[in-house]
Scaffold this active site. Structure first.
Site, PDB file in Angstrom:
ATOM      1  CE  LYS A  16      -3.055   2.691   3.038  1.00 36.14           C
ATOM      2  NZ  LYS A  16      -3.738   2.756   4.334  1.00 36.14           N
TER       3      LYS A  16
ATOM      4  CD  GLU B   5     -10.473   8.172  -0.782  1.00 33.74           C
ATOM      5  OE1 GLU B   5      -9.647   8.248   0.143  1.00 33.74           O
ATOM      6  OE2 GLU B   5     -10.792   7.099  -1.335  1.00 33.74           O
TER       7      GLU B   5
ATOM      8  CD  GLU C 238      -6.055   8.719  10.750  1.00 35.38           C
ATOM      9  OE1 GLU C 238      -5.387   7.684  10.868  1.00 35.38           O
ATOM     10  OE2 GLU C 238      -6.608   9.043   9.692  1.00 35.38           O
TER      11      GLU C 238
END
Length: 427
Positions: A186, A410, A231
Site C-alpha cells: 500500500k 476521493e 484522525e
C-alpha cells in the site's frame, strides 16, 4: 535550527477564567493564531514565549527517521526545568503548554514547537487563562486583549497543484502496477491545489468555519498549518492513551438510504477493508513495545463526517512506565494510513511520484503540557497558509484494487473541506 542552548527562565501562571461564554476563536487577536479545538472545547494561544524549529534532516536520511521529534522532546523538557509554574486549575492543557507540528518526511523543513505568551482554554464548564512571561505577573487577566472582527477572505484565484489531475491519476496507476508486482502492499498518494487571495488570509475565519462545520473533528492552527482532522493520532492523559485509525473513505449520501448504502458498501469492500487492516496492523506494531496493556477491536465501525464517511477503529492502551507522549508520537509516525506498507518502501515511492513536498501535511500536529498530557492528530483536511496564499492537500490509500479515477474523486471530496472554509459565502 533555533534550539536554545540555555533555555530562558519562564514564569507560567494558570488561573480560572470567569468568562466562559462564546467561541474560543473569538478570543484570538489578528495575526499568527495557535489553536486546537473540538467543538466548543479546546485551547487557543497567541504570541511566542519560546519557539523551536528543528532543522530538516540531510538528503539520504532514512524516511522513517524521527530525530526531529526526539529533539523537540528534549527542548520542551529543558524549558520545563527552567520554568516557574503556578497552576490553579490542574487540567490537561494548563500550566506550560506547547503547540507543535512535525513534517511528514524528516528531510522537509517546517517542523515547529511554539509556546504562546497567552493561552485561553475551555473544558466543559471550566475555562482558564495561562500567561508565559519573562517576569512574574500579578494580574494575568490584563494580558487579554479585545479581539478584532475577523476579515473575510474575499475573492480567490485557484491554481493547479504540482501535478494535474491526469498526471496524478497516472501516478496512481503506476503505483497500482508496482503493488501488483509485489514491490509493496500500500502507498498513500497525495495531491495539492493552490488558492491565492487579494490580501493575507485571516486564519480566524477558517478556524471558526471549520470548528462549527466539523465539531467532531480537531480544528487546528499551528505554524501555518490549518485544518480540521478527523484522525486522532493519540490522546494521552496520565498513563492512558487513545488512538483513532481512519482508512477507507466514501462520500456521504444525498439522503439517509443512499448514505446507509454507501456505508454498507464500504464495510463489504475487500479493497477498503484491506486498506484499513493494514493501517490498524501498523498502529498495533508501533504501540506494542510501548504499552503495558493494548486493546484493539477486531472490526472497524463507520464514522460519518459532514462530507465523507470512514472505516474507523479506536485503540486504547496503558503506557509502560517512562514512556512519554512524544515517545509515542515518534513511534506511531508515519502510520500506514498516511504512508503505506512497508513503511520505508512506501515513503520512498511517495518521494518519487508525488511531485511535491508535503511539509506538515500528514505529519503529527497538536499540543503537549508540562504534566505529559497531550493530544496529537494527523494533519489531514488542511492547508498551509502563508500570507495571501493557501496550499491545500488531499490524498488516498492506494492498494492493488485501486481505481485511479475513483481515487481522484476521493481527493476532490477531501479538498472540499478547505475549499469551503476559504470560500466567501457571499460569492
Amino acid at each position: 535550527m533555533n534550539a536554545v542552548l540555555s533555555p530562558p527562565k519562564l514564569f507560567v501562571r494558570t488561573v480560572p477564567l470567569r468568562d466562559r461564554a462564546g467561541s474560543l476563536v473569538r478570543r484570538l487577536p489578528e495575526g499568527a493564531a495557535l489553536a486546537w479545538l473540538s467543538g466548543d472545547d479546546g485551547i487557543v494561544g497567541w504570541g511566542e514565549a519560546a519557539r523551536l524549529e528543528p532543522e530538516a534532516a540531510p538528503a539520504g536520511t532514512p524516511p522513517t527517521d524521527n530525530s526531529r521529534i526526539a529533539q523537540a522532546a528534549r527542548w520542551f523538557t529543558g524549558l520545563l526545568e527552567h520554568a516557574e509554574v503556578e497552576d490553579e486549575v490542574g487540567l490537561p492543557g494548563t500550566g506550560l503548554v506547547t503547540f507543535g507540528t512535525f513534517t511528514f518526511a524528516p528531510t522537509s523543513p517546517g517542523s515547529a514547537l511554539v509556546v504562546p505568551r497567552v493561552l485561553v482554554g475551555r473544558r466543559g464548564d471550566r475555562a482558564w487563562l495561562t500567561t508565559v512571561t519573562d517576569e512574574p505577573v500579578e494580574h494575568p487577566e490584563e494580558l487579554l486583549r479585545p479581539a478584532t472582527e475577523p476579515r473575510p477572505v474575499g475573492p480567490l484565484e485557484w491554481r493547479p497543484g504540482s501535478l494535474t489531475r491526469q498526471e496524478w491519476m497516472d501516478a496512481v496507476a503506476g503505483t497500482v502496477g508496482r503493488i501488483r508486482a509485489g514491490e509493496l502492499e500500500k502507498a498513500v498518494l497525495a495531491r495539492d491545489a493552490i488558492a491565492r487571495a487579494q490580501s493575507p488570509v485571516d486564519v480566524r475565519v477558517l478556524l471558526e468555519r471549520l470548528r462549527t462545520r466539523f465539531p467532531s473533528c480537531f480544528t487546528f492552527s499551528v505554524a501555518g498549518m490549518v485544518g480540521a482532522t478527523p484522525e486522532l493520532l493519540l490522546r494521552r492523559e496520565g498513563d492512558q492513551l487513545t488512538s483513532l485509525v481512519l482508512a477507507g473513505t466514501r462520500p456521504r449520501g444525498e439522503d439517509a438510504e443512499s448514505d446507509r448504502r454507501l456505508g454498507q458498501e464500504m464495510m463489504a469492500s475487500a479493497k477498503d477493508v484491506e486498506e484499513h487492516g493494514l493501517a490498524v496492523d501498523s498502529l498495533r506494531a508501533a504501540l506494542e513495545p510501548l504499552a503495558a496493556e493494548l486493546a484493539v477491536p477486531a472490526w472497524p465501525h463507520l464514522l460519518g463526517l459532514a462530507n465523507v464517511q470512514h472505516l474507523a477503529t479506536r485503540v486504547h492502551a496503558r503506557l509502560a512506565p517512562g514512556v512519554s507522549a512524544l515517545d509515542a508520537v515518534a513511534a506511531l509516525h508515519p502510520t500506514a494510513a498516511v504512508g503505506g506498507t512497508p513503511t520505508e518502501t512506501a515513503m520512498r515511492l511517495i518521494g518519487e511520484v508525488e511531485g511535491m513536498d508535503r511539509g506538515g501535511y500528514t505529519g503529527p500536529v497538536g499540543w503537549l503540557d508540562g504534566a505529559g498530557n497531550s493530544e496529537w492528530g494527523i494533519a489531514l483536511r488542511c492547508a498551509r497558509v502563508d500570507g495571501s496564499s493557501a496550499r491545500l492537500y488531499a490524498g488516498g490509500g492506494i492498494v492493488a484494487g485501486s481505481d485511479p479515477a475513483a481515487e481522484a474523486a476521493e481527493t476532490e471530496s477531501k479538498f472540499r473541506v478547505m475549499r469551503e472554509a476559504l470560500a466567501d459565502p457571499r460569492g
